[in-house]
Design a protein around this motif. Structure first.
Motif, PDB file in Angstrom:
ATOM      1  N   ASP A   1      40.968  30.079  42.090  1.00 16.43           N
ATOM      2  CA  ASP A   1      40.800  29.613  43.459  1.00 16.43           C
ATOM      3  C   ASP A   1      40.184  30.745  44.286  1.00 16.43           C
ATOM      4  O   ASP A   1      39.979  31.858  43.820  1.00 16.43           O
ATOM      5  CB  ASP A   1      42.123  29.128  44.055  1.00 16.43           C
ATOM      6  CG  ASP A   1      43.177  30.206  44.088  1.00 16.43           C
ATOM      7  OD1 ASP A   1      42.973  31.229  43.426  1.00 16.43           O
ATOM      8  OD2 ASP A   1      44.199  30.016  44.776  1.00 16.43           O
ATOM      9  N   THR A   2      39.867  30.458  45.534  1.00 21.34           N
ATOM     10  CA  THR A   2      39.115  31.414  46.348  1.00 21.34           C
ATOM     11  C   THR A   2      39.889  32.706  46.584  1.00 21.34           C
ATOM     12  O   THR A   2      39.301  33.788  46.591  1.00 21.34           O
ATOM     13  CB  THR A   2      38.752  30.781  47.702  1.00 21.34           C
ATOM     14  OG1 THR A   2      39.951  30.299  48.322  1.00 21.34           O
ATOM     15  CG2 THR A   2      37.780  29.638  47.524  1.00 21.34           C
ATOM     16  N   SER A   3      41.212  32.627  46.762  1.00 19.78           N
ATOM     17  CA  SER A   3      41.972  33.856  47.010  1.00 19.78           C
ATOM     18  C   SER A   3      41.954  34.767  45.780  1.00 19.78           C
ATOM     19  O   SER A   3      41.843  35.990  45.911  1.00 19.78           O
ATOM     20  CB  SER A   3      43.405  33.516  47.413  1.00 19.78           C
ATOM     21  OG  SER A   3      44.069  32.881  46.345  1.00 19.78           O
ATOM     22  N   GLU A   4      42.044  34.193  44.577  1.00 17.67           N
ATOM     23  CA  GLU A   4      41.993  35.016  43.363  1.00 17.67           C
ATOM     24  C   GLU A   4      40.598  35.593  43.151  1.00 17.67           C
ATOM     25  O   GLU A   4      40.448  36.735  42.703  1.00 17.67           O
ATOM     26  CB  GLU A   4      42.423  34.195  42.155  1.00 17.67           C
ATOM     27  CG  GLU A   4      43.900  33.832  42.157  1.00 17.67           C
ATOM     28  CD  GLU A   4      44.277  32.922  41.008  1.00 17.67           C
ATOM     29  OE1 GLU A   4      43.373  32.350  40.363  1.00 17.67           O
ATOM     30  OE2 GLU A   4      45.478  32.786  40.752  1.00 17.67           O
ATOM     31  N   LYS A   5      39.561  34.813  43.460  1.00 23.08           N
ATOM     32  CA  LYS A   5      38.194  35.325  43.335  1.00 23.08           C
ATOM     33  C   LYS A   5      37.957  36.489  44.286  1.00 23.08           C
ATOM     34  O   LYS A   5      37.382  37.513  43.908  1.00 23.08           O
ATOM     35  CB  LYS A   5      37.184  34.213  43.632  1.00 23.08           C
ATOM     36  CG  LYS A   5      37.034  33.194  42.533  1.00 23.08           C
ATOM     37  CD  LYS A   5      36.024  32.145  42.910  1.00 23.08           C
ATOM     38  CE  LYS A   5      35.956  31.060  41.863  1.00 23.08           C
ATOM     39  NZ  LYS A   5      35.031  29.983  42.245  1.00 23.08           N
ATOM     40  N   LEU A   6      38.425  36.344  45.539  1.00 24.55           N
ATOM     41  CA  LEU A   6      38.254  37.417  46.511  1.00 24.55           C
ATOM     42  C   LEU A   6      39.065  38.650  46.122  1.00 24.55           C
ATOM     43  O   LEU A   6      38.621  39.786  46.317  1.00 24.55           O
ATOM     44  CB  LEU A   6      38.655  36.929  47.901  1.00 24.55           C
ATOM     45  CG  LEU A   6      37.719  35.910  48.541  1.00 24.55           C
ATOM     46  CD1 LEU A   6      38.296  35.395  49.840  1.00 24.55           C
ATOM     47  CD2 LEU A   6      36.337  36.508  48.763  1.00 24.55           C
ATOM     48  N   GLN A   7      40.252  38.430  45.560  1.00 24.84           N
ATOM     49  CA  GLN A   7      41.081  39.552  45.135  1.00 24.84           C
ATOM     50  C   GLN A   7      40.395  40.325  44.019  1.00 24.84           C
ATOM     51  O   GLN A   7      40.422  41.556  43.996  1.00 24.84           O
ATOM     52  CB  GLN A   7      42.446  39.043  44.679  1.00 24.84           C
ATOM     53  CG  GLN A   7      43.427  40.136  44.362  1.00 24.84           C
ATOM     54  CD  GLN A   7      44.801  39.599  44.008  1.00 24.84           C
ATOM     55  OE1 GLN A   7      44.993  38.395  43.864  1.00 24.84           O
ATOM     56  NE2 GLN A   7      45.748  40.489  43.856  1.00 24.84           N
TER      57      GLN A   7
END
Length: 162
Positions: free
Chosen positions: A53-59
């Protein structure tokens, strides 16, 4: 025959399987097949990449540290992050840096809710271990039937038989 890494799928040992078939070495072929994982999810045709998801990609993109845990369980034998020594030795700025790199939990206690932890602290050790699932039952050795008969024969006085 020992291997350094566990074999997951046949792609890792394809050439050795082919050589075993070509030279009619059934024993080696059977051994190599037995070393493969029996879990179907480990096979190459069933592996897929998990969508992030986007939060894991950004992390991952910004190389952020993991989120700060809210609760740490003392009953587990995992190392607990404690940055207090850094604060005492090096000051507030070093503590803030350490907290940003390896955050410590806000609350450190066991897995049970607070009311259950208080109740268990008033119980005996056996009850605490039973509640937490760590109580092991002693292993009872069952005596062989022939040994039981021999002991029973020794208990009967010889005069009662005659």
């Amino acid at each position: 025959m020992q291997i350094d890494v566990p074999l997951v799928n046949e792609a890792q040992i394809g050439t050795r399987l082919n050589a075993a078939i070509e030279h009619n070495r059934r024993g080696e072929f059977a051994l190599l097949l037995s070393l493969l994982s029996v879990d179907a999810r480990d096979m190459a045709q069933f592996q897929w990449q998990k969508d992030l998801d986007t939060s894991e990609k950004l992390q991952q993109q910004f190389e952020l540290p993991p989120k700060q845990p809210l609760l740490t369980d003392l009953s587990l034998f995992e190392p607990i992050v404690d940055n207090s020594q850094v604060f005492m030795a090096q000051g507030a700025r070093a503590f803030q840096l350490k907290q940003a790199l390896r955050p410590e939990a806000l609350v450190i206690r066991g897995a049970e809710p607070m009311a259950m932890a208080e109740t268990l602290s008033n119980c005996d050790l056996t009850t605490q271990l039973r509640q937490r699932g760590r109580l092991t039952t002693p292993k009872i050795e069952v005596m062989h039937f022939a040994d039981q008969l021999a002991i029973q024969r020794n208990l009967i006085p010889l005069q009662a038989i005659a």
